[in-house]
Design a protein around this motif. Structure first.
Motif, PDB file in Angstrom:
ATOM      1  N   ASP A 131       0.730  -1.174  -0.019  1.00 24.64           N
ATOM      2  CA  ASP A 131      -0.067   0.053  -0.068  1.00 24.64           C
ATOM      3  C   ASP A 131       0.551   1.249  -0.120  1.00 24.64           C
ATOM      4  O   ASP A 131       0.650   2.099  -0.553  1.00 24.64           O
ATOM      5  N   GLU A 132       1.923   1.005   0.787  1.00 26.08           N
ATOM      6  CA  GLU A 132       2.927   2.511   0.777  1.00 26.08           C
ATOM      7  C   GLU A 132       3.454   2.512  -0.607  1.00 26.08           C
ATOM      8  O   GLU A 132       3.453   3.755  -0.973  1.00 26.08           O
ATOM      9  N   GLN A 133       3.945   1.624  -1.028  1.00 30.53           N
ATOM     10  CA  GLN A 133       4.729   1.828  -2.613  1.00 30.53           C
ATOM     11  C   GLN A 133       3.556   2.069  -3.601  1.00 30.53           C
ATOM     12  O   GLN A 133       4.044   2.974  -4.553  1.00 30.53           O
ATOM     13  N   ALA A 134       2.347   1.916  -3.297  1.00 29.80           N
ATOM     14  CA  ALA A 134       1.249   1.975  -4.309  1.00 29.80           C
ATOM     15  C   ALA A 134       0.847   3.545  -4.435  1.00 29.80           C
ATOM     16  O   ALA A 134      -0.150   4.137  -5.138  1.00 29.80           O
ATOM     17  N   THR A 135       1.094   4.445  -3.271  1.00 25.48           N
ATOM     18  CA  THR A 135       0.736   5.794  -3.136  1.00 25.48           C
ATOM     19  C   THR A 135       1.414   6.777  -4.150  1.00 25.48           C
ATOM     20  O   THR A 135       2.549   6.845  -4.079  1.00 25.48           O
ATOM     21  N   ALA A 140      21.621   4.578  15.711  1.00 26.46           N
ATOM     22  CA  ALA A 140      20.557   5.309  15.804  1.00 26.46           C
ATOM     23  C   ALA A 140      19.945   5.530  14.250  1.00 26.46           C
ATOM     24  O   ALA A 140      18.950   5.345  14.226  1.00 26.46           O
ATOM     25  N   ARG A 141      20.844   5.807  13.437  1.00 31.65           N
ATOM     26  CA  ARG A 141      20.339   5.984  11.920  1.00 31.65           C
ATOM     27  C   ARG A 141      19.829   4.679  11.460  1.00 31.65           C
ATOM     28  O   ARG A 141      18.962   4.701  10.849  1.00 31.65           O
ATOM     29  N   THR A 142      20.529   3.317  11.859  1.00 33.16           N
ATOM     30  CA  THR A 142      20.021   2.102  11.349  1.00 33.16           C
ATOM     31  C   THR A 142      18.855   1.836  11.911  1.00 33.16           C
ATOM     32  O   THR A 142      17.596   1.499  11.244  1.00 33.16           O
ATOM     33  N   PHE A 143      18.493   2.291  13.269  1.00 32.82           N
ATOM     34  CA  PHE A 143      16.835   2.005  13.687  1.00 32.82           C
ATOM     35  C   PHE A 143      16.190   2.995  13.400  1.00 32.82           C
ATOM     36  O   PHE A 143      14.693   2.734  12.987  1.00 32.82           O
ATOM     37  N   GLY A 177      10.677   2.820   8.224  1.00 35.46           N
ATOM     38  CA  GLY A 177       9.793   1.864   7.291  1.00 35.46           C
ATOM     39  C   GLY A 177       8.702   1.214   7.839  1.00 35.46           C
ATOM     40  O   GLY A 177       7.621   1.317   7.410  1.00 35.46           O
ATOM     41  N   GLU A 178       8.579   0.868   9.003  1.00 34.74           N
ATOM     42  CA  GLU A 178       7.803  -0.043   9.740  1.00 34.74           C
ATOM     43  C   GLU A 178       6.783   0.927  10.002  1.00 34.74           C
ATOM     44  O   GLU A 178       5.451   0.484  10.085  1.00 34.74           O
ATOM     45  N   ALA A 202      10.700   8.246  19.237  1.00 31.56           N
ATOM     46  CA  ALA A 202      10.831   9.494  18.360  1.00 31.56           C
ATOM     47  C   ALA A 202      10.382   9.092  17.225  1.00 31.56           C
ATOM     48  O   ALA A 202       9.678  10.306  16.722  1.00 31.56           O
ATOM     49  N   VAL A 203      10.455   8.200  16.377  1.00 29.11           N
ATOM     50  CA  VAL A 203       9.842   8.101  14.988  1.00 29.11           C
ATOM     51  C   VAL A 203       8.388   8.292  15.095  1.00 29.11           C
ATOM     52  O   VAL A 203       7.763   8.693  14.336  1.00 29.11           O
ATOM     53  N   ILE A 204       7.811   7.463  16.154  1.00 28.71           N
ATOM     54  CA  ILE A 204       6.257   7.447  16.279  1.00 28.71           C
ATOM     55  C   ILE A 204       5.911   9.236  16.926  1.00 28.71           C
ATOM     56  O   ILE A 204       4.929   9.485  16.008  1.00 28.71           O
TER      57      ILE A 204
END
Length: 453
Positions: free
Chosen positions: A3-7, A330-333, A339-340, A375-377
């Protein structure tokens, strides 16, 4: 296609053409915007991988200034986005200019549905390939062992030790604070060993009550105690032919230490309530965050068992002692959780970078992972701030050194260390990254007493 890629965002001010594009691109999650402001708002909200952009947007519907400005805004905030610009037959010059700015491709009106769909599908495919390539590059650079993300000299030394010890069957003791990744190292010892096709069985000695731990480890016979309705194998037997990982071995009760010692010496066990001696072929890896020699002196850990479990000892340094790894992790997470949770985040603000590098990380990698996930959230912009990492206090209060020579030397030494860490002490690559020659780089290493590993 997810769904994310198809936007797909369609930026077009003509209502009729909007409807035509929706029809032409049936099957995609099409979002429409009629001007630059609404387009940027939709991109911020939906993070589309692909955008079709009409260059003639209001208030300059007959020109291309507004469309080109929108293109620059999109690529500045979301450089990975594939932007396909739309132009009229008489405006090829601006279409080419847009590609020069960074647009992925262009097509001309009137719209040919089949050609447009082909261009859009190809843009999605290229975006997906580039995203996967970036993920693979991160893993290749930052994963000296499977599942382990590290580039610091301290952790690379641990990795080399693991590679040497793994092919042997010596009992190995992993020492490190909680959250440093002891189980990851234990799994790496298993994966690099000749027992890789066998099971990896892990048990946390501190998480199971003393009354149950013996039966969990050694198993029991039918009728050994109330509720023992059938013969049951223990974790040690289940690890036959593979690796047994005893986490928090320092928490073993004294009664079990005696049985574990006998097992390590003779490689035989007896199930609880049984008398049959059962030979078991396993490789044993133990781990603890405790000071075992101190426990030996206090009489809480058997000295003979200590020497048995520590034939080889590997100390895993805490995150605060791993130069540059906190920011790398931190950058990897950030990439993983971004993406998640479908957040297109570009990185960390300068104050967040400073905070990540200066904070002591008492909870080590586990704490860092949790803070980045939160922080991402909670992030409101496209970059994570120190406040969103809940590290704002770690930036303030740092003594400010105004001695120019000391500041310059400290920065120079840190840059050399980071380059050595990032490129695994490859002098040529590190020197190139700093923009100096190899002899100059060697002079800097000698000046600050740094050694390549």
């Amino acid at each position: 296609m997810s769904d994310e890629q198809a936007t797909l965002l369609v930026v077009e001010d003509d209502p009729g053409l909007q409807s035509q594009l929706r029809w032409s691109l049936d099957g995609f999650n099409v979002i429409v915007a009629g001007d630059r402001a609404s387009a940027l708002a939709e991109i911020e909200r939906h993070k589309p991988a692909v955008v079709t952009l009409d260059l003639g947007l209001p208030p300059d519907a007959d020109g291309a200034s507004e469309g080109l400005a929108a293109l620059e805004n999109i690529l500045e905030s979301f450089p990975e986005t594939k932007v396909i610009v739309v132009s009229g037959n008489d405006d090829r010059e601006n279409a080419v200019r847009a590609v020069g700015i960074g647009a992925y491709d262009f097509y001309q009106k009137p719209v040919d549905p089949e050609i447009l769909r082909l261009i859009v599908e190809r843009a999605f495919h290229v975006h997906q390939l580039e995203s996967e390539n970036r993920r693979l590059q991160v893993r290749q650079v930052s994963s000296p062992l499977t599942g382990l993300i590290a580039a610091s000299p301290q952790m690379l030394k641990v990795c080399r030790t693991v590679e040497k010890v793994a092919p042997t069957d010596v009992t190995t003791l992993l020492l490190g604070e909680s959250g440093t990744g002891k189980e990851l190292i234990a799994r790496a010892l298993h994966d690099l060993s000749t027992r890789v096709k066998g099971p990896f069985v892990a048990i946390n000695c501190a998480a199971i009550p003393d009354t149950l731990l013996e039966s969990e480890l050694f198993g029991y016979e039918k009728g050994a105690f109330t509720g023992a309705a059938k013969q049951t194998r223990g974790k040690i037997e289940y690890a036959e032919g593979g690796t047994l990982f005893l986490d928090e071995v320092g928490d073993l009760p004294m009664t079990l230490q005696v049985k574990l010692l006998r097992f390590l010496q003779e490689r035989i066990i007896e199930r609880l309530g049984g008398r049959q001696e059962i030979p078991v072929d396993v490789r044993v890896v133990c781990a603890t965050h405790q000071d075992l020699p101190a426990l030996v002196k206090e009489g809480r850990f058997r000295e003979d068992l200590y020497y048995r479990v520590s034939e080889i000892t590997i100390r895993i340094p805490p995150l605060r002692e791993r130069d540059g790894d906190a920011l790398l992790l931190a950058r990897t997470f950030l990439d993983e959780f971004g993406g998640e949770h479908r957040r297109n985040l570009r990185g960390f603000t300068p104050d967040a970078v400073e905070a990540i590098e200066s904070y002591g990380w008492p909870g080590n990698v586990r704490e860092l992972e949790n803070r980045v996930k939160r922080a991402v959230i909670m992030a409101e912009g496209n970059r994570i701030t120190a406040e969103e990492m809940e590290l704002a206090d770690s930036v303030s209060g740092v003594a400010l050194n105004l001695n120019l020579r000391e500041v310059r030397e400290a920065a120079e030494r840190a840059a050399v260390q980071r380059a050595m860490s990032l490129f695994s002490s490859n002098i040529s690559q590190a020197a190139e990254a700093l923009g100096v020659s190899r002899p100059t780089f060697y002079d800097l290493m000698n000046k600050y007493g740094l050694k390549s590993n």
